[in-house]
Scaffold this motif. Sequence first.
Motif, PDB file in Angstrom:
ATOM      1  N   TRP A  84      22.645 -19.717  15.628  1.00 42.69           N
ATOM      2  CA  TRP A  84      23.278 -19.499  16.923  1.00 42.69           C
ATOM      3  C   TRP A  84      23.515 -17.992  17.057  1.00 42.69           C
ATOM      4  N   VAL A  85      23.147 -17.480  18.207  1.00 44.65           N
ATOM      5  CA  VAL A  85      23.350 -16.066  18.543  1.00 44.65           C
ATOM      6  C   VAL A  85      24.048 -16.045  19.900  1.00 44.65           C
ATOM      7  N   ARG A  86      25.002 -15.153  20.076  1.00 38.19           N
ATOM      8  CA  ARG A  86      25.691 -15.106  21.361  1.00 38.19           C
ATOM      9  C   ARG A  86      25.581 -13.733  21.999  1.00 38.19           C
ATOM     10  N   GLN A  87      25.817 -13.729  23.314  1.00 35.10           N
ATOM     11  CA  GLN A  87      25.730 -12.499  24.089  1.00 35.10           C
ATOM     12  C   GLN A  87      26.817 -12.515  25.148  1.00 35.10           C
ATOM     13  N   ALA A  88      27.827 -11.695  24.968  1.00 40.34           N
ATOM     14  CA  ALA A  88      28.878 -11.574  25.970  1.00 40.34           C
ATOM     15  C   ALA A  88      28.291 -10.981  27.252  1.00 40.34           C
ATOM     16  N   PRO A  89      28.881 -11.282  28.401  1.00 44.73           N
ATOM     17  CA  PRO A  89      28.332 -10.783  29.677  1.00 44.73           C
ATOM     18  C   PRO A  89      28.116  -9.283  29.669  1.00 44.73           C
ATOM     19  N   GLY A  90      26.880  -8.869  29.926  1.00 46.62           N
ATOM     20  CA  GLY A  90      26.546  -7.456  29.990  1.00 46.62           C
ATOM     21  C   GLY A  90      26.507  -6.726  28.658  1.00 46.62           C
ATOM     22  N   LYS A  91      26.596  -7.470  27.563  1.00 43.82           N
ATOM     23  CA  LYS A  91      26.645  -6.861  26.233  1.00 43.82           C
ATOM     24  C   LYS A  91      25.411  -7.206  25.410  1.00 43.82           C
ATOM     25  N   GLY A  92      25.410  -6.755  24.155  1.00 43.94           N
ATOM     26  CA  GLY A  92      24.281  -6.969  23.272  1.00 43.94           C
ATOM     27  C   GLY A  92      24.348  -8.301  22.529  1.00 43.94           C
ATOM     28  N   LEU A  93      23.423  -8.461  21.604  1.00 47.15           N
ATOM     29  CA  LEU A  93      23.294  -9.705  20.850  1.00 47.15           C
ATOM     30  C   LEU A  93      24.183  -9.666  19.613  1.00 47.15           C
TER      31      LEU A  93
ATOM     32  N   ASP B 192      35.372 -15.032  22.842  1.00 46.55           N
ATOM     33  CA  ASP B 192      34.238 -15.910  22.536  1.00 46.55           C
ATOM     34  C   ASP B 192      33.396 -16.185  23.781  1.00 46.55           C
ATOM     35  N   THR B 193      33.846 -15.705  24.928  1.00 48.77           N
ATOM     36  CA  THR B 193      33.083 -15.883  26.164  1.00 48.77           C
ATOM     37  C   THR B 193      31.724 -15.215  26.027  1.00 48.77           C
ATOM     38  N   ALA B 194      30.677 -16.014  26.221  1.00 52.45           N
ATOM     39  CA  ALA B 194      29.319 -15.507  26.009  1.00 52.45           C
ATOM     40  C   ALA B 194      28.310 -16.586  26.360  1.00 52.45           C
ATOM     41  N   THR B 195      27.064 -16.161  26.474  1.00 48.63           N
ATOM     42  CA  THR B 195      25.945 -17.102  26.484  1.00 48.63           C
ATOM     43  C   THR B 195      25.560 -17.336  25.025  1.00 48.63           C
ATOM     44  N   TYR B 196      25.468 -18.604  24.659  1.00 51.67           N
ATOM     45  CA  TYR B 196      25.131 -18.969  23.291  1.00 51.67           C
ATOM     46  C   TYR B 196      23.688 -19.462  23.249  1.00 51.67           C
ATOM     47  N   TYR B 197      22.902 -18.814  22.393  1.00 49.57           N
ATOM     48  CA  TYR B 197      21.507 -19.171  22.213  1.00 49.57           C
ATOM     49  C   TYR B 197      21.322 -19.833  20.848  1.00 49.57           C
ATOM     50  N   CYS B 198      20.525 -20.887  20.803  1.00 45.03           N
ATOM     51  CA  CYS B 198      20.043 -21.344  19.509  1.00 45.03           C
ATOM     52  C   CYS B 198      18.670 -20.706  19.292  1.00 45.03           C
ATOM     53  N   ALA B 199      18.356 -20.451  18.036  1.00 49.56           N
ATOM     54  CA  ALA B 199      17.104 -19.788  17.707  1.00 49.56           C
ATOM     55  C   ALA B 199      16.563 -20.336  16.399  1.00 49.56           C
ATOM     56  N   ARG B 200      15.267 -20.455  16.331  1.00 47.71           N
ATOM     57  CA  ARG B 200      14.617 -20.924  15.107  1.00 47.71           C
ATOM     58  C   ARG B 200      14.351 -19.759  14.178  1.00 47.71           C
ATOM     59  N   ASP B 201      14.628 -19.968  12.901  1.00 47.74           N
ATOM     60  CA  ASP B 201      14.273 -18.972  11.913  1.00 47.74           C
ATOM     61  C   ASP B 201      12.786 -19.099  11.605  1.00 47.74           C
ATOM     62  N   GLY B 202      12.059 -17.999  11.746  1.00 47.89           N
ATOM     63  CA  GLY B 202      10.616 -18.052  11.610  1.00 47.89           C
ATOM     64  C   GLY B 202      10.104 -18.261  10.208  1.00 47.89           C
ATOM     65  N   CYS B 203      10.993 -18.178   9.212  1.00 47.20           N
ATOM     66  CA  CYS B 203      10.526 -18.293   7.834  1.00 47.20           C
ATOM     67  C   CYS B 203       9.944 -19.675   7.574  1.00 47.20           C
ATOM     68  N   GLY B 204      10.713 -20.713   7.778  1.00 46.28           N
ATOM     69  CA  GLY B 204      10.194 -22.068   7.660  1.00 46.28           C
ATOM     70  C   GLY B 204       9.715 -22.431   6.271  1.00 46.28           C
TER      71      GLY B 204
END
Lengths: 123, 114
Positions: free
Chosen positions: A36-45, A90-102
Amino acid sequence: QVQLVESGGGVVQPGRSLRLSCAASGFTFSNFAMHWVRQAPGKGLEWVTVVSYDGNNKYYADSVKGRFIISKDNSKSTLYLQMNSLRPEDTATYYCARDGCGGGDCYGAFDYWGQGTLVTVSS
Amino acid sequence: DIVMTQSPDSLAVSLGERATINCKSSQSILSSSNNKKHLAWYQQKPGHPPKLLIYWASTRESGVPDRFSGSGSGTDFTLTITSLQAEDVAVYYCQQYYSTPLYTFGQGTKLEIK
């Protein structure tokens, strides 16, 4: 094709809880660590948390340690994030992401991302 | 914790010209076990999730145009976009995955058309 679809976001009061879900398809979910990676409004990852391919190992950013819990249901190809004691920061857009290692207990760059779900913590 | 610092914070480049974005890590992210640099670059367009462009500091992800290239040493890295196209307007982030399973991103560089 790989798809990650988040859900569960919304407006919640400070101190309350919320659970996010990320439905995965198009790949063997049980082979990959998930983030899980999040991004607050107008901010970075900001990286938040990761769970290992088998769900047994979990790691957290200091900012959420003790409040958030990541889990992975390989039988349902779904990733979860239980967020407790929520704060306005904690206000942010929350992204799920796959780890490419696998393919085992390894970690790498994030090769697929969902569209994100917005969590707003406000009274 | 490994801190990733990008420069500049924003950049304006003319169409067809070269854009260069820098990323510096607070410690080496070159692994002695695999002799690889644990550095990725992502592109994020407005209203969209990030997209992986480059991993291992210089390996392009499948489908990424060859005008994107990555280079660098153990602590200093560069993303270069040759012949800038209008669709390259985005925010670009570097990320270290050396100290996995803990990760850090740079603060981002906003790329615009001059």
